[in-house]
Write a protein that holds these residues in place. Structure first.
Motif, short mmCIF file in Angstrom:
data_model
loop_
_atom_site.label_atom_id
_atom_site.label_comp_id
_atom_site.label_asym_id
_atom_site.label_seq_id
_atom_site.Cartn_x
_atom_site.Cartn_y
_atom_site.Cartn_z
N MET A 79 0.83 -1.18 0.00
CA MET A 79 0.00 0.00 0.00
C MET A 79 0.88 1.24 0.00
O MET A 79 1.83 1.32 0.75
N SER A 80 0.51 2.21 -0.78
CA SER A 80 1.36 3.38 -0.90
C SER A 80 1.05 4.43 0.15
O SER A 80 1.92 5.21 0.51
N SER A 81 -0.17 4.50 0.64
CA SER A 81 -0.49 5.48 1.67
C SER A 81 -1.31 4.82 2.77
O SER A 81 -1.96 3.81 2.55
N ALA A 82 -1.25 5.42 3.93
CA ALA A 82 -1.96 4.86 5.08
C ALA A 82 -3.46 5.03 4.90
O ALA A 82 -3.94 6.03 4.38
N ILE A 83 -4.19 4.01 5.32
CA ILE A 83 -5.65 4.08 5.32
C ILE A 83 -6.08 4.20 6.77
O ILE A 83 -5.67 3.40 7.61
N GLU A 84 -6.87 5.20 7.07
CA GLU A 84 -7.37 5.37 8.42
C GLU A 84 -8.89 5.43 8.36
O GLU A 84 -9.47 5.99 7.43
N ASP A 85 -9.53 4.86 9.36
CA ASP A 85 -10.99 4.89 9.44
C ASP A 85 -11.38 4.66 10.89
O ASP A 85 -10.54 4.26 11.70
N ASP A 86 -12.60 4.91 11.22
CA ASP A 86 -13.10 4.72 12.58
C ASP A 86 -14.29 3.78 12.58
O ASP A 86 -14.99 3.64 11.58
N SER A 87 -14.52 3.14 13.72
CA SER A 87 -15.73 2.37 13.94
C SER A 87 -16.10 2.52 15.41
O SER A 87 -15.30 2.97 16.22
N THR A 88 -17.33 2.15 15.74
CA THR A 88 -17.85 2.33 17.08
C THR A 88 -18.10 0.97 17.73
O THR A 88 -18.56 0.04 17.07
N LEU A 89 -17.79 0.84 19.02
CA LEU A 89 -18.10 -0.37 19.76
C LEU A 89 -19.55 -0.36 20.19
O LEU A 89 -20.07 0.66 20.65
N THR A 90 -20.21 -1.50 20.08
CA THR A 90 -21.58 -1.63 20.56
C THR A 90 -21.55 -1.90 22.06
O THR A 90 -20.47 -2.03 22.66
N ASP A 91 -22.71 -2.02 22.66
CA ASP A 91 -22.79 -2.35 24.08
C ASP A 91 -22.17 -3.72 24.38
O ASP A 91 -21.77 -3.99 25.51
N ARG A 92 -22.09 -4.58 23.37
CA ARG A 92 -21.51 -5.92 23.55
C ARG A 92 -20.06 -5.96 23.05
O ARG A 92 -19.52 -7.02 22.79
N TYR A 93 -19.42 -4.79 22.92
CA TYR A 93 -18.02 -4.67 22.49
C TYR A 93 -17.78 -5.22 21.08
O TYR A 93 -16.72 -5.73 20.77
N GLN A 94 -18.76 -5.11 20.23
CA GLN A 94 -18.61 -5.53 18.85
C GLN A 94 -18.51 -4.29 17.97
O GLN A 94 -18.93 -3.20 18.36
N THR A 95 -17.94 -4.48 16.78
CA THR A 95 -17.82 -3.36 15.85
C THR A 95 -17.95 -3.89 14.43
O THR A 95 -17.80 -5.09 14.18
N THR A 96 -18.19 -2.99 13.51
CA THR A 96 -18.19 -3.32 12.09
C THR A 96 -16.86 -2.87 11.52
O THR A 96 -16.41 -1.76 11.78
N VAL A 97 -16.22 -3.76 10.77
CA VAL A 97 -14.97 -3.39 10.13
C VAL A 97 -15.32 -2.44 8.98
O VAL A 97 -16.11 -2.80 8.11
N PRO A 98 -14.75 -1.24 8.99
CA PRO A 98 -15.10 -0.27 7.94
C PRO A 98 -14.80 -0.82 6.54
O PRO A 98 -13.87 -1.61 6.34
N ALA A 99 -15.60 -0.39 5.57
CA ALA A 99 -15.47 -0.86 4.20
C ALA A 99 -14.07 -0.63 3.65
O ALA A 99 -13.52 -1.48 2.94
N SER A 100 -13.45 0.49 4.01
CA SER A 100 -12.10 0.78 3.51
C SER A 100 -11.10 -0.27 3.99
O SER A 100 -10.20 -0.68 3.25
N VAL A 101 -11.26 -0.74 5.22
CA VAL A 101 -10.38 -1.76 5.78
C VAL A 101 -10.69 -3.12 5.15
O VAL A 101 -9.78 -3.87 4.79
N ARG A 102 -11.98 -3.43 4.97
CA ARG A 102 -12.36 -4.69 4.34
C ARG A 102 -11.78 -4.78 2.92
O ARG A 102 -11.26 -5.83 2.52
N ARG A 103 -11.83 -3.68 2.19
CA ARG A 103 -11.28 -3.68 0.83
C ARG A 103 -9.76 -3.85 0.87
O ARG A 103 -9.19 -4.63 0.10
N ALA A 104 -9.09 -3.12 1.76
CA ALA A 104 -7.63 -3.18 1.84
C ALA A 104 -7.14 -4.58 2.18
O ALA A 104 -6.11 -5.03 1.68
N LEU A 105 -7.87 -5.29 3.06
CA LEU A 105 -7.47 -6.63 3.49
C LEU A 105 -8.15 -7.73 2.69
O LEU A 105 -7.94 -8.92 2.96
N ASN A 106 -9.00 -7.33 1.73
CA ASN A 106 -9.76 -8.28 0.91
C ASN A 106 -10.55 -9.24 1.79
O ASN A 106 -10.51 -10.45 1.61
N LEU A 107 -11.26 -8.68 2.76
CA LEU A 107 -12.05 -9.49 3.69
C LEU A 107 -13.44 -9.73 3.12
O LEU A 107 -14.05 -8.85 2.53
#
Length: 111
Positions: free
Chosen positions: A1-29
């Motif tokens: 990767m040529s530049s850093a990708i930064e993104d945010d997500s929020t924890l739910t009450d059960r300490y779960q989060t959604t992996v942001p689309a930008s991260v999913r694309r970068a890691l091919n998840l």
């Protein structure tokens, strides 16, 4: 990767989060893929796509973990591979032929 990708997500009450689309694309998840977390001594967290455990060699994994710890604990010992270092490695291994498909010999416990 040529530049850093930064993104945010929020924890739910059960300490779960959604992996942001930008991260999913970068890691091919994809759905149901596993994620691996590495927490470094400085508190930095590295998120990577988890490797298939069945394909991991435990000896290699332990050796790589040893190298990682050693580099973190003694960074002053890290040296670059220079052209002369590479030339020396080539000199030491010149004339040695390796057949990667050849069966390994049985261990000789009598030696």
């Amino acid at each position: 990767m040529s530049s850093a990708i930064e993104d945010d997500s929020t924890l739910t009450d059960r300490y779960q989060t959604t992996v942001p689309a930008s991260v999913r694309r970068a890691l091919n998840l994809k759905r149901r893929d596993r994620i691996h977390y590495t927490i470094r001594p400085n508190g930095e967290v590295v998120l990577t796509r988890a490797r298939d455990e069945s394909s991991q060699d435990p000896v290699v994994a332990n050796f790589l973990a040893f190298l990682e710890r050693d580099m973190q604990q003694q960074p002053e010992n890290i040296r670059p591979v220079t052209a002369s270092t590479f030339a020396e490695a080539e000199r030491l291994t010149s004339g040695i032929e390796v057949d990667l498909d050849e069966a390994l010999p049985e261990d000789d416990d009598d030696a």
